[in-house]
Design a protein around this motif. Structure first.
Motif, PDB file in Angstrom:
ATOM      1  N   LEU A 151     -59.839 -45.422 -45.949  1.00  0.00           N
ATOM      2  CA  LEU A 151     -58.479 -45.216 -45.198  1.00  0.00           C
ATOM      3  C   LEU A 151     -58.125 -46.468 -44.354  1.00  0.00           C
ATOM      4  CD1 LEU A 151     -58.361 -41.508 -44.482  1.00  0.00           C
ATOM      5  CD2 LEU A 151     -56.734 -43.006 -46.021  1.00  0.00           C
ATOM      6  N   THR A 152     -59.417 -46.914 -43.546  1.00  0.00           N
ATOM      7  CA  THR A 152     -59.232 -47.729 -42.712  1.00  0.00           C
ATOM      8  C   THR A 152     -58.977 -49.233 -43.360  1.00  0.00           C
ATOM      9  OG1 THR A 152     -61.616 -48.243 -42.678  1.00  0.00           O
ATOM     10  CG2 THR A 152     -60.275 -46.834 -40.791  1.00  0.00           C
ATOM     11  N   ARG A 153     -59.604 -49.494 -44.760  1.00  0.00           N
ATOM     12  CA  ARG A 153     -59.492 -50.691 -45.323  1.00  0.00           C
ATOM     13  C   ARG A 153     -58.020 -50.695 -46.045  1.00  0.00           C
ATOM     14  NH1 ARG A 153     -63.755 -53.453 -47.926  1.00  0.00           N
ATOM     15  NH2 ARG A 153     -65.869 -52.905 -46.913  1.00  0.00           N
ATOM     16  N   LEU A 154     -57.299 -49.553 -46.026  1.00  0.00           N
ATOM     17  CA  LEU A 154     -55.901 -49.696 -46.527  1.00  0.00           C
ATOM     18  C   LEU A 154     -54.949 -49.770 -45.491  1.00  0.00           C
ATOM     19  CD1 LEU A 154     -56.311 -46.378 -48.721  1.00  0.00           C
ATOM     20  CD2 LEU A 154     -55.530 -48.773 -49.626  1.00  0.00           C
ATOM     21  N   GLY A 155     -55.461 -49.926 -44.146  1.00  0.00           N
ATOM     22  CA  GLY A 155     -54.735 -50.084 -43.025  1.00  0.00           C
ATOM     23  C   GLY A 155     -54.180 -48.970 -42.194  1.00  0.00           C
ATOM     24  N   THR A 156     -54.996 -47.723 -42.597  1.00  0.00           N
ATOM     25  CA  THR A 156     -54.482 -46.477 -42.036  1.00  0.00           C
ATOM     26  C   THR A 156     -55.682 -46.262 -40.983  1.00  0.00           C
ATOM     27  OG1 THR A 156     -53.669 -45.729 -43.874  1.00  0.00           O
ATOM     28  CG2 THR A 156     -54.382 -44.226 -42.466  1.00  0.00           C
ATOM     29  N   TYR A 157     -55.080 -46.628 -39.599  1.00  0.00           N
ATOM     30  CA  TYR A 157     -56.110 -46.546 -38.577  1.00  0.00           C
ATOM     31  C   TYR A 157     -56.056 -45.363 -37.526  1.00  0.00           C
ATOM     32  CZ  TYR A 157     -56.464 -51.460 -39.868  1.00  0.00           C
ATOM     33  OH  TYR A 157     -56.845 -52.528 -40.487  1.00  0.00           O
ATOM     34  N   HIS A 158     -54.912 -44.584 -37.634  1.00  0.00           N
ATOM     35  CA  HIS A 158     -54.732 -43.512 -36.474  1.00  0.00           C
ATOM     36  C   HIS A 158     -54.997 -42.204 -37.240  1.00  0.00           C
ATOM     37  CE1 HIS A 158     -52.912 -45.941 -33.527  1.00  0.00           C
ATOM     38  NE2 HIS A 158     -51.958 -46.703 -34.243  1.00  0.00           N
ATOM     39  N   PHE A 159     -55.739 -41.636 -36.594  1.00  0.00           N
ATOM     40  CA  PHE A 159     -56.266 -40.282 -36.795  1.00  0.00           C
ATOM     41  C   PHE A 159     -56.152 -39.178 -35.744  1.00  0.00           C
ATOM     42  CE2 PHE A 159     -58.615 -43.345 -39.170  1.00  0.00           C
ATOM     43  CZ  PHE A 159     -58.555 -42.955 -40.756  1.00  0.00           C
TER      44      PHE A 159
ATOM     45  N   SER B  47     -64.707 -29.387 -40.425  1.00  0.00           N
ATOM     46  CA  SER B  47     -64.304 -30.798 -40.677  1.00  0.00           C
ATOM     47  C   SER B  47     -65.309 -31.824 -40.061  1.00  0.00           C
ATOM     48  CB  SER B  47     -62.781 -31.019 -40.249  1.00  0.00           C
ATOM     49  OG  SER B  47     -62.583 -30.539 -38.764  1.00  0.00           O
ATOM     50  N   THR B  48     -66.439 -31.460 -39.858  1.00  0.00           N
ATOM     51  CA  THR B  48     -67.382 -32.295 -39.206  1.00  0.00           C
ATOM     52  C   THR B  48     -67.819 -33.568 -39.852  1.00  0.00           C
ATOM     53  OG1 THR B  48     -68.325 -30.620 -38.021  1.00  0.00           O
ATOM     54  CG2 THR B  48     -69.937 -32.414 -38.430  1.00  0.00           C
ATOM     55  N   PRO B  49     -67.773 -33.382 -41.210  1.00  0.00           N
ATOM     56  CA  PRO B  49     -67.913 -34.748 -41.877  1.00  0.00           C
ATOM     57  C   PRO B  49     -67.003 -35.881 -41.766  1.00  0.00           C
ATOM     58  CG  PRO B  49     -68.840 -32.967 -43.095  1.00  0.00           C
ATOM     59  CD  PRO B  49     -68.148 -32.227 -41.919  1.00  0.00           C
ATOM     60  N   LEU B  50     -65.746 -35.365 -41.696  1.00  0.00           N
ATOM     61  CA  LEU B  50     -64.584 -36.175 -41.526  1.00  0.00           C
ATOM     62  C   LEU B  50     -64.591 -36.822 -40.179  1.00  0.00           C
ATOM     63  CD1 LEU B  50     -61.856 -34.301 -43.366  1.00  0.00           C
ATOM     64  CD2 LEU B  50     -63.193 -36.361 -44.222  1.00  0.00           C
ATOM     65  N   VAL B  51     -64.811 -35.890 -39.226  1.00  0.00           N
ATOM     66  CA  VAL B  51     -64.474 -36.030 -37.612  1.00  0.00           C
ATOM     67  C   VAL B  51     -65.801 -37.143 -37.324  1.00  0.00           C
ATOM     68  CG1 VAL B  51     -64.409 -35.166 -35.188  1.00  0.00           C
ATOM     69  CG2 VAL B  51     -63.079 -34.115 -37.215  1.00  0.00           C
ATOM     70  N   ALA B  52     -66.858 -36.733 -37.539  1.00  0.00           N
ATOM     71  CA  ALA B  52     -68.129 -37.556 -37.225  1.00  0.00           C
ATOM     72  C   ALA B  52     -67.831 -39.146 -37.811  1.00  0.00           C
ATOM     73  CB  ALA B  52     -69.480 -37.067 -37.643  1.00  0.00           C
ATOM     74  N   ALA B  53     -67.297 -39.258 -39.138  1.00  0.00           N
ATOM     75  CA  ALA B  53     -67.028 -40.643 -39.627  1.00  0.00           C
ATOM     76  C   ALA B  53     -65.945 -41.596 -38.637  1.00  0.00           C
ATOM     77  CB  ALA B  53     -66.626 -40.254 -41.019  1.00  0.00           C
ATOM     78  N   ILE B  54     -64.729 -40.774 -38.219  1.00  0.00           N
ATOM     79  CA  ILE B  54     -63.736 -41.060 -37.663  1.00  0.00           C
ATOM     80  C   ILE B  54     -64.523 -41.786 -36.139  1.00  0.00           C
ATOM     81  CG2 ILE B  54     -61.727 -40.793 -36.312  1.00  0.00           C
ATOM     82  CD1 ILE B  54     -61.023 -38.668 -38.611  1.00  0.00           C
ATOM     83  N   ALA B  55     -65.142 -40.731 -35.533  1.00  0.00           N
ATOM     84  CA  ALA B  55     -65.742 -40.892 -34.183  1.00  0.00           C
ATOM     85  C   ALA B  55     -66.473 -42.418 -34.393  1.00  0.00           C
ATOM     86  CB  ALA B  55     -66.513 -39.760 -33.649  1.00  0.00           C
ATOM     87  N   ARG B  56     -67.140 -42.527 -35.132  1.00  0.00           N
ATOM     88  CA  ARG B  56     -68.438 -43.645 -35.351  1.00  0.00           C
ATOM     89  C   ARG B  56     -67.814 -44.733 -36.041  1.00  0.00           C
ATOM     90  NH1 ARG B  56     -73.335 -39.204 -36.114  1.00  0.00           N
ATOM     91  NH2 ARG B  56     -73.754 -39.045 -34.042  1.00  0.00           N
ATOM     92  N   HIS B  57     -66.691 -44.709 -36.552  1.00  0.00           N
ATOM     93  CA  HIS B  57     -65.876 -45.980 -37.295  1.00  0.00           C
ATOM     94  C   HIS B  57     -65.281 -47.222 -36.103  1.00  0.00           C
ATOM     95  CE1 HIS B  57     -63.924 -48.429 -40.063  1.00  0.00           C
ATOM     96  NE2 HIS B  57     -64.361 -47.933 -40.965  1.00  0.00           N
ATOM     97  N   PRO B  58     -65.673 -48.164 -36.243  1.00  0.00           N
ATOM     98  CA  PRO B  58     -65.193 -49.182 -35.221  1.00  0.00           C
ATOM     99  C   PRO B  58     -63.599 -49.270 -35.351  1.00  0.00           C
ATOM    100  CG  PRO B  58     -66.315 -50.288 -36.981  1.00  0.00           C
ATOM    101  CD  PRO B  58     -66.688 -48.823 -37.195  1.00  0.00           C
TER     102      PRO B  58
ATOM    103  N   ALA C  12     -61.275 -46.888 -36.480  1.00  0.00           N
ATOM    104  CA  ALA C  12     -60.513 -45.834 -36.428  1.00  0.00           C
ATOM    105  C   ALA C  12     -60.089 -45.479 -34.937  1.00  0.00           C
ATOM    106  CB  ALA C  12     -61.387 -44.802 -37.090  1.00  0.00           C
ATOM    107  N   GLN C  13     -58.966 -45.295 -34.747  1.00  0.00           N
ATOM    108  CA  GLN C  13     -58.299 -44.657 -33.482  1.00  0.00           C
ATOM    109  C   GLN C  13     -57.985 -43.400 -33.427  1.00  0.00           C
ATOM    110  OE1 GLN C  13     -55.143 -47.333 -32.208  1.00  0.00           O
ATOM    111  NE2 GLN C  13     -55.542 -48.871 -33.465  1.00  0.00           N
TER     112      GLN C  13
END
Length: 588
Positions: free
Chosen positions: A53-61, A69-80, A82-83
């Motif tokens: 998603l971030t590679r597609l230019g989608t940065y806001h979560f 939803s832990t697997p998704l939220v943890a990935a967002i929290a730790r992605h440089p 992702a906002q």
């Protein structure tokens, strides 16, 4: 709709899995078989989705926290890149995401846990569908063996939004049968489908949900996404057919590029222009624009002044109620240029499916438009100088806006009054509205998302009922550094109902339609820690506006008005403008 290994299909596959001795595996063993797949655990699966998603230019979560939803939220929290925007309730999260998407025309992502969580996004999804706004919804879900069993926090999330989304996929739990290549290519396709509206991806996860050691597979050749969809609309030179009495009307415009091009066309035009608030450019410097639209076209229906031989319609629908009726009565060709196709009920209508071009030639009409609008402006200004009323609030607010600020406007009375009375002649001001389904829900959250995306200060004009409806968003935004001034016009109920025939039914009107109340909303927002001020007169209002523009911060102004007086002022202004039109028509 696409359904990948969902429900009964996945259950059947699990039953058919056999161990080395040829015996069918028991359900617990099957669950273990999938969860112990080391190459594709929950953490890897969630990280792949967020990375793509971030590679597609989608940065806001926009996240409403939960366990599944832990697997998704943890990935967002730790992605440089992702906002993350965290919200207590899902409805506020959904509308904030809508505001982000609406301003940028790039999908923001809403992330929820399983159960009823994603259902709270329904109003925002409806608005996104009706307005063709890109929006991506990621819902976590229980695995298929827990569906229809009475398991806690589990509902049927399969095709939750029905045909209100452009695309739906029910992802399986992470497993070796669905490769990383399949997963990221599916994400690419889902995001491409947001061009015309919302998309829903349902993500099933089995326990354990907590983050596990992971290493993403090397799927990419560069910093871009796994695959790309590029849509090219070739620019075509196009000139209006020969005419002598053209009219230009400008309706809903979805993105800033179309707005900028429409503004170029309008500034070149030498004909009457009806620029509706839905266009987003109603406040900009357009020399030949005419307003209030409804009063003018109603007068023209009775005493024709324009008699056009061609009408050019840029964009889509209107806030104005009378303009579509007037268009339907005109005996001339109507050419509409819009990237979004909608069914029309107008005869002699040609729709060109395209983005708004920069030039369509010169539109001309012999009517002295500037002289007419100058006379109308004098009438409005004189009425607004006498008293502190809702039209004067609209005038003062729109007059004070610095260039490159944004104005977000609530439905009901505020957006109609912007159409009628707003000051124009600004260098560049964008108007934002939720005019797809035209509801009053989620206005504060949408305006906040819009403002955050704009990276500039903004003003929200909103009524008291819409403010109370979204009071939860005010609480959740109270600690955020969003430069948004919330101007609440409080007339003690639903002021728009005073303009309807039901207002004559005095025994039921106040309680059942006007929803009368005596709430001072600024007292509530002040208790939330939001700087809040009650405004009683012109000087105080102008001072408060000036203070905000000098030092923008999230704050509230509450302006108390009288519903009965407001109805009377509108009637007087409409009568005065009609007299002006009559005098002008008699002199031409």
């Amino acid at each position: 709709m696409v359904n990948v290994l969902s429900g009964p299909v996945q259950e059947l596959l699990m039953v058919l899995i056999q161990n080395k001795n040829g015996k069918r595996l028991r359900p617990k063993v099957v669950s273990s078989y999938f969860s112990q797949n080391k190459t594709m655990n929950n953490t890897t699966w969630g990280s792949l989705i967020i990375e793509e998603l971030t590679r597609l230019g989608t940065y806001h979560f926009c996240i409403a926290p939960g366990s599944r939803s832990t697997p998704l939220v943890a990935a967002i929290a730790r992605h440089p890149k992702a906002q993350a925007h965290i919200f207590i309730d899902e409805r506020s999260a959904a509308f904030f995401a809508l505001g982000l998407s609406k301003y940028n025309n790039v999908p923001a992502v809403m992330v929820t846990t399983s159960g009823s969580a994603m259902t709270h996004a329904y109003p925002a999804v409806i608005e996104a569908e009706a307005h063709n706004i890109p929006l991506l919804l990621l819902s976590a879900d229980r695995p298929p063996e827990l569906r229809n069993t009475g398991a806690n926090q589990t509902i049927d999330q399969n095709q939750l939004f029905g045909n209100h989304v452009q695309f739906f996929v029910d992802l399986p739990c992470p497993n070796s049968h669905f490769s990383a290549h399949n997963l990221v290519s599916l994400i690419d396709h889902a995001v491409s489908r947001t061009q015309n509206g919302p998309v829903h991806i349902n993500c099933m996860f089995r326990k354990p949900l907590d983050p596990q050691p992971t290493k993403l597979p090397n799927l990419w050749y560069d910093d871009g996404p796994y695959s790309r969809l590029v849509t090219i609309q070739p620019q075509t030179d196009w000139n209006v057919p020969a005419h002598k009495r053209a009219i230009l009307v400008i309706g809903m415009l979805k993105n800033q590029t179309d707005q900028e091009h429409a503004l170029l066309i309008a500034q070149k035009a030498q004909c009457p222009i009806f620029c509706d608030a839905a266009s987003g450019i109603r406040l900009n410097n357009i020399p030949n624009t005419l307003y209030p639209i409804d009063t003018i076209v109603q007068f023209d229906t009775q005493r024709p002044m324009f008699t056009p031989d061609i009408i050019v319609h840029l964009g889509g629908t209107f806030v104005s109620k009378q303009l579509p009726k007037w268009l339907a009565k005109q005996k001339c060709p109507i050419i509409q240029i819009s990237p979004v196709q909608k069914r029309t009920q107008r005869g002699s209508h040609t729709q060109i499916l395209a983005s708004i071009p920069q030039d369509i030639g010169t539109l001309t009409h012999p009517l002295h438009v500037h002289s007419l609008q100058t006379l109308i402006e004098e009438r409005i200004e004189n009425a607004c100088l006498k008293d502190f009323n809702e039209p004067s609030i609209i005038r003062a607010c729109t007059k004070s806006l610095p260039a490159h600020t944004s104005l977000f406007v609530s439905n009901s009375m505020p957006v109609r009054d912007i159409n009628r009375f707003a000051r124009t002649h600004h260098e560049w001001i964008r108007i934002g509205i939720n005019r797809g389904a035209s509801g009053i829900d989620g206005i504060v959250a949408t305006a906040a998302g819009w403002t955050h995306a704009s990276k500039n200060p903004a003003v929200l004009l909103i009524g008291d009922i819409a403010s109370i409806h979204d009071i939860g968003s005010l609480l959740q935004l109270s600690t955020r550094k969003i430069p948004l001034l919330v101007c609440i016009i409080n007339n003690g109920g639903g002021g728009i109902f005073s303009f309807l025939p039901i207002a004559q039914e005095e025994d039921i009107f106040e309680d059942y339609f006007a929803t009368a109340h005596k709430t001072t909303i600024a007292l509530i927002t002040r208790a939330m820690g939001i700087p809040s001020f009650c405004i009683e007169n012109h000087p105080d209002f102008q001072h408060a506006l000036s203070r905000f523009h000098k030092n923008p911060r999230f704050s509230v102004l509450e302006i108390h008005t009288n519903r009965s007086d407001n109805h009377r002022v509108h009637q007087q202004l409409n009568h005065a403008i009609t007299q002006t039109l009559s005098t002008f028509a008699g002199s031409t």
